[in-house]
Design a protein around this motif. Structure first.
Motif, PDB file in Angstrom:
ATOM      1  N   ARG A  30     -31.464  96.465 -30.073  1.00 11.09           N
ATOM      2  CA  ARG A  30     -32.325  95.304 -29.820  1.00 11.09           C
ATOM      3  C   ARG A  30     -33.112  95.484 -28.519  1.00 11.09           C
ATOM      4  N   ARG A  31     -34.348  95.089 -28.498  1.00 12.07           N
ATOM      5  CA  ARG A  31     -35.158  95.101 -27.282  1.00 12.07           C
ATOM      6  C   ARG A  31     -34.573  94.113 -26.277  1.00 12.07           C
ATOM      7  N   ASP A  56     -37.862  91.149 -31.639  1.00 11.72           N
ATOM      8  CA  ASP A  56     -36.582  91.144 -30.946  1.00 11.72           C
ATOM      9  C   ASP A  56     -36.503  90.030 -29.907  1.00 11.72           C
ATOM     10  N   ASN A  70     -33.605  87.312 -29.996  1.00 11.14           N
ATOM     11  CA  ASN A  70     -32.735  87.079 -28.834  1.00 11.14           C
ATOM     12  C   ASN A  70     -32.717  85.601 -28.455  1.00 11.14           C
ATOM     13  N   GLY A  91     -29.993  91.115 -25.166  1.00 10.71           N
ATOM     14  CA  GLY A  91     -30.346  92.323 -25.896  1.00 10.71           C
ATOM     15  C   GLY A  91     -29.574  93.544 -25.452  1.00 10.71           C
ATOM     16  N   PRO A  99     -26.221  92.822 -31.912  1.00  6.56           N
ATOM     17  CA  PRO A  99     -27.103  93.977 -31.767  1.00  6.56           C
ATOM     18  C   PRO A  99     -26.318  95.287 -31.757  1.00  6.56           C
TER      19      PRO A  99
END
Length: 324
Positions: free
Chosen positions: A134-135, A169, A173, A284, A322
């Motif tokens: 995940r970013r 993302d 989040n 993230g 994630p």
């Protein structure tokens, strides 16, 4: 001037029901084991110790021992109840704190008196960092006095000009955060300068694509609408005037900004023009990261710790988060 006149002119103390509720919820959970990175001044060390005293966190103090002890002396605080991990300097403190997370000794990170870039550099390092699939993104949890619910603003601190893929993302989040904080329904407004799609304004195209991603299950856990201008995202009257009918317009609790500049201006406008408070967290990574500022009030710092505790608790309950 009469006593009555003095009493009338004295403003009532600012109330923080939204943050108070978050802190009360977090206090019911086990203390969160937090690696506090480079707490070498009174503000940074005091924030961690206040959160510990309130029962929110169990701090592990990571940084140059002599500097931490000097800060504790200024605070007239005894550090003997706390674990202290000696580090040569701020970069070393960040690396050691990340190591504590990787070996399971810490469940979150908290920024002390070092630059955010130093801390995040250790977090995002490809070899030995805390990256996931995940970013990484930042969320402000805003307590706006005139608004009846907390407002999550993202991203105003990490991603400068996110791509569509990165925005996916960022949105996910924020939705996960809102759910962790107990939102009954997460209503996400993808902000732009207008509520119609205009090919000359790229943020409107991104907003439309993100909404379609949600329709196709690429974003889950919340309701999305966009593009929406700020007024018709948070004010039902404004949405009705524009004849916008959706479950999000006028009642959004998550605001996704086009870029960092827009988010920073929005968050600081609310802080300095409406007396709002802004707790902050980075999401993230493998664990939540508490970002505090020297300008933060004591309550805002405590609210940031409470948010991290609630996020960590949600992650424990949902191990399919994630992927690393």
């Amino acid at each position: 001037m009469t006593v009555a006149a003095v009493e009338k002119s004295t403003p009532e103390p600012r109330r923080h029901e939204k943050y108070d509720r978050l802190i009360a919820a977090a206090k019911k959970l086990p203390k969160l084991r937090v690696a506090v990175v480079h707490p070498c001044d009174e503000a940074a060390l005091g924030a961690a110790l206040d959160a510990s005293e309130l029962g929110l966190i169990e701090p592990i103090l990571v940084g140059p021992k002599a500097k931490i002890e000097t800060a504790a002396k200024a605070l007239k605080t005894d550090l003997s109840p706390f674990r202290l991990v000696d580090a040569a300097h701020s970069d070393d403190a960040a690396a050691q704190a990340v190591g504590l997370v990787r070996c399971g000794e810490a469940e979150a990170l908290m920024k002390g008196s070092l630059h955010t870039d130093e801390l995040m550099g250790a977090v995002v390092r490809k070899d030995g960092g805390l990256r996931t699939a995940r970013r990484i993104s930042h969320c402000f949890i805003m307590d706006v006095p005139s608004h009846d619910r907390p407002l999550i603003i993202t991203d105003a601190a990490v991603n400068i000009a996110p791509t569509l893929e990165e925005k996916r993302d960022i949105v996910q989040n924020a939705i996960d955060l809102a759910n962790a904080l107990g939102a009954e329904t997460v209503r996400v407004a993808i902000l732009s300068a207008m509520e119609t799609i205009n090919p000359k304004v790229p943020s409107t195209i991104d907003a439309a694509a993100l909404c379609k991603m949600a329709d196709r299950g690429q974003i889950t856990g919340g309701l999305l609408d966009g593009p929406l201008a700020l007024d018709n995202a948070i004010d039902l009257g404004a949405a009705r005037i524009k004849k916008i009918s959706s479950p999000v317009a006028g009642q959004a609790n998550v605001l996704v900004v086009p870029d960092l500049e827009a988010g920073n201006v929005l968050a600081k406008s609310l802080t300095f023009l409406t007396d709002a408070d802004a707790a902050g967290i980075v999401l993230g990574a493998r664990v939540p990261i508490i970002l505090t500022s020297r300008a933060d009030s004591r309550l805002t710092r405590l609210a940031s710790c409470a948010v991290a505790s609630l996020v960590a608790n949600a992650q424990r309950a949902t191990p399919t988060g994630p992927k690393v």
